[in-house]
Design a protein around this motif. Structure first.
Motif, PDB file in Angstrom:
ATOM      1  N   MET A 218       0.876  -1.335  -0.116  1.00 11.74           N
ATOM      2  CA  MET A 218       0.172   0.120  -0.070  1.00 11.74           C
ATOM      3  C   MET A 218       0.815   1.207  -0.019  1.00 11.74           C
ATOM      4  N   ILE A 219       0.363   2.070  -0.901  1.00  9.21           N
ATOM      5  CA  ILE A 219       1.089   3.452  -1.013  1.00  9.21           C
ATOM      6  C   ILE A 219       0.461   4.413   0.118  1.00  9.21           C
ATOM      7  N   ILE A 220       1.305   5.059   1.237  1.00  6.63           N
ATOM      8  CA  ILE A 220       0.712   5.735   2.267  1.00  6.63           C
ATOM      9  C   ILE A 220       1.334   7.119   2.254  1.00  6.63           C
ATOM     10  N   ILE A 221       0.449   8.279   2.219  1.00  2.40           N
ATOM     11  CA  ILE A 221       0.971   9.489   2.398  1.00  2.40           C
ATOM     12  C   ILE A 221       0.843   9.621   3.930  1.00  2.40           C
ATOM     13  N   ILE A 222       2.161  10.297   4.512  1.00  7.29           N
ATOM     14  CA  ILE A 222       1.879  10.786   5.849  1.00  7.29           C
ATOM     15  C   ILE A 222       2.401  12.053   6.039  1.00  7.29           C
ATOM     16  N   ALA A 223       1.440  12.942   6.690  1.00 12.03           N
ATOM     17  CA  ALA A 223       1.850  14.387   6.835  1.00 12.03           C
ATOM     18  C   ALA A 223       1.257  15.080   8.069  1.00 12.03           C
ATOM     19  N   ALA A 224       1.904  16.134   8.475  1.00  7.82           N
ATOM     20  CA  ALA A 224       1.095  17.113   9.325  1.00  7.82           C
ATOM     21  C   ALA A 224       0.873  18.241   8.474  1.00  7.82           C
ATOM     22  N   VAL A 225      -0.178  18.551   8.419  1.00  9.30           N
ATOM     23  CA  VAL A 225      -0.727  19.771   7.721  1.00  9.30           C
ATOM     24  C   VAL A 225      -1.786  20.652   8.400  1.00  9.30           C
ATOM     25  N   ALA A 226      -1.272  22.083   8.570  1.00  9.98           N
ATOM     26  CA  ALA A 226      -2.145  23.022   8.965  1.00  9.98           C
ATOM     27  C   ALA A 226      -3.417  23.258   8.233  1.00  9.98           C
ATOM     28  N   GLU A 227      -4.568  23.889   8.921  1.00 10.41           N
ATOM     29  CA  GLU A 227      -5.886  24.044   8.598  1.00 10.41           C
ATOM     30  C   GLU A 227      -5.742  24.747   7.065  1.00 10.41           C
ATOM     31  N   ASN A 228      -4.824  25.673   6.645  1.00 10.51           N
ATOM     32  CA  ASN A 228      -4.584  26.308   5.357  1.00 10.51           C
ATOM     33  C   ASN A 228      -4.054  25.537   4.465  1.00 10.51           C
ATOM     34  N   SER A 229      -3.404  24.309   4.828  1.00 10.64           N
ATOM     35  CA  SER A 229      -2.991  23.236   3.995  1.00 10.64           C
ATOM     36  C   SER A 229      -1.104  23.570   3.999  1.00 10.64           C
ATOM     37  N   ALA A 230      -0.827  24.414   4.968  1.00 12.61           N
ATOM     38  CA  ALA A 230       0.484  24.597   5.161  1.00 12.61           C
ATOM     39  C   ALA A 230       1.335  23.472   5.641  1.00 12.61           C
TER      40      ALA A 230
ATOM     41  N   PRO B  69       9.710  -2.663  -1.945  1.00 10.59           N
ATOM     42  CA  PRO B  69       9.097  -4.128  -2.005  1.00 10.59           C
ATOM     43  C   PRO B  69       7.619  -3.912  -2.274  1.00 10.59           C
ATOM     44  N   LYS B  70       7.194  -4.697  -3.370  1.00 14.14           N
ATOM     45  CA  LYS B  70       5.571  -4.688  -3.728  1.00 14.14           C
ATOM     46  C   LYS B  70       4.696  -5.006  -2.470  1.00 14.14           C
ATOM     47  N   ASN B  71       5.050  -5.933  -1.745  1.00 14.70           N
ATOM     48  CA  ASN B  71       4.080  -6.629  -0.936  1.00 14.70           C
ATOM     49  C   ASN B  71       4.210  -5.819   0.692  1.00 14.70           C
ATOM     50  N   GLU B  72       4.855  -4.682   0.498  1.00 20.59           N
ATOM     51  CA  GLU B  72       5.046  -3.976   1.906  1.00 20.59           C
ATOM     52  C   GLU B  72       4.402  -2.566   2.053  1.00 20.59           C
ATOM     53  N   ASP B  73       3.759  -2.047   2.926  1.00 18.13           N
ATOM     54  CA  ASP B  73       3.442  -0.567   2.943  1.00 18.13           C
ATOM     55  C   ASP B  73       4.537   0.287   2.651  1.00 18.13           C
ATOM     56  N   LEU B  74       4.603   1.180   2.078  1.00 19.39           N
ATOM     57  CA  LEU B  74       5.569   2.226   1.780  1.00 19.39           C
ATOM     58  C   LEU B  74       4.954   3.804   2.025  1.00 19.39           C
ATOM     59  N   TYR B  75       5.997   4.450   2.633  1.00 21.13           N
ATOM     60  CA  TYR B  75       5.203   5.828   3.191  1.00 21.13           C
ATOM     61  C   TYR B  75       5.876   7.089   2.456  1.00 21.13           C
ATOM     62  N   ILE B  76       5.076   8.017   1.734  1.00 24.56           N
ATOM     63  CA  ILE B  76       5.605   8.967   1.412  1.00 24.56           C
ATOM     64  C   ILE B  76       5.717  10.311   2.317  1.00 24.56           C
ATOM     65  N   ILE B  77       6.733  10.903   2.659  1.00 22.50           N
ATOM     66  CA  ILE B  77       6.846  11.953   3.687  1.00 22.50           C
ATOM     67  C   ILE B  77       7.072  13.175   3.500  1.00 22.50           C
TER      68      ILE B  77
ATOM     69  N   ASP C  44      -2.897   5.179  -1.828  1.00 24.14           N
ATOM     70  CA  ASP C  44      -4.017   4.399  -1.410  1.00 24.14           C
ATOM     71  C   ASP C  44      -4.633   4.874  -0.093  1.00 24.14           C
ATOM     72  N   LYS C  45      -3.770   5.642   0.711  1.00 24.09           N
ATOM     73  CA  LYS C  45      -4.141   6.091   1.891  1.00 24.09           C
ATOM     74  C   LYS C  45      -3.485   7.304   2.463  1.00 24.09           C
ATOM     75  N   LEU C  46      -4.138   8.148   3.145  1.00 21.88           N
ATOM     76  CA  LEU C  46      -3.670   9.290   3.725  1.00 21.88           C
ATOM     77  C   LEU C  46      -3.483   9.288   5.396  1.00 21.88           C
ATOM     78  N   ASP C  47      -2.133   9.372   5.981  1.00 24.64           N
ATOM     79  CA  ASP C  47      -2.313   9.562   7.304  1.00 24.64           C
ATOM     80  C   ASP C  47      -1.974  11.046   7.488  1.00 24.64           C
ATOM     81  N   ILE C  48      -3.037  11.961   8.222  1.00 23.32           N
ATOM     82  CA  ILE C  48      -2.446  13.254   8.042  1.00 23.32           C
ATOM     83  C   ILE C  48      -2.893  13.459   9.752  1.00 23.32           C
ATOM     84  N   THR C  49      -2.025  14.604  10.106  1.00 24.05           N
ATOM     85  CA  THR C  49      -2.050  15.144  11.323  1.00 24.05           C
ATOM     86  C   THR C  49      -2.535  16.622  11.120  1.00 24.05           C
ATOM     87  N   LEU C  50      -3.909  16.659  11.187  1.00 23.33           N
ATOM     88  CA  LEU C  50      -4.379  18.049  10.976  1.00 23.33           C
ATOM     89  C   LEU C  50      -4.326  19.150  12.148  1.00 23.33           C
TER      90      LEU C  50
END
Length: 161
Positions: A1-13, A87-95, A109-115
């Protein structure tokens, strides 16, 4: 699974001058727990913002700089190459950073967001989360306290089928 992980402000900063705009220790702890043992994909500027490579993770750095090297890291020219070396069968994280998020949100496939519940003056922003494409599946609110200057919410979005 391709996962984006980010901390994002209310104005997307996301950041300014290649630094984060807030300090949230519980978010750092969560980031470490989630990404440890995995491949993490980032742009060169994001990598260079770290004092040293993050332990227990395989760093994949995207850069257009010819001949760029980073000891112990994989260096590639674009997002598709970055995904291909993982690896194709593991989660990877875009940071990050912002440009890498923009290039990869359509592939994820997934977004892990800290708003972070505040707006900030910034020069780097997270792309829009289109709720026609993404479903919010989890929210955990955290109140500000002596170690956290801002309220923040951990959010999980899954791509709609």
């Amino acid at each position: 699974m391709i996962i984006i992980i980010a901390a994002v402000a209310e104005n997307s900063a996301l950041g300014k001058n290649n630094t984060l705009l807030w300090h949230l220790p519980k978010d750092f702890k969560r980031f470490k727990e989630i990404t440890s043992g995995h491949h993490i994909i980032m742009g060169r500027k994001t990598f260079e913002s770290f004092p040293k490579p993050l332990p227990n993770r395989t760093h994949v750095i995207i850069t257009r700089q010819k001949g760029y090297q980073a000891k112990g890291c994989i260096v590639v020219p674009d997002i598709k190459s970055a995904i291909a070396v993982c690896p194709k069968n593991e989660d990877l994280y875009i940071i990050g950073g912002g440009e890498i998020y923009t290039q990869s949100i359509g592939l994820s496939d997934k977004l892990d967001i800290t708003l972070v519940h505040k707006s900030f003056d910034a020069e780097v922003f997270f792309p829009e989360i289109d709720l026609e494409i993404w479903e919010l599946t989890s929210e955990i609110f955290n109140s500000k306290d002596e170690k956290h200057l801002y309220d923040y919410t951990f959010q999980t979005f899954i791509r709609k089928k």
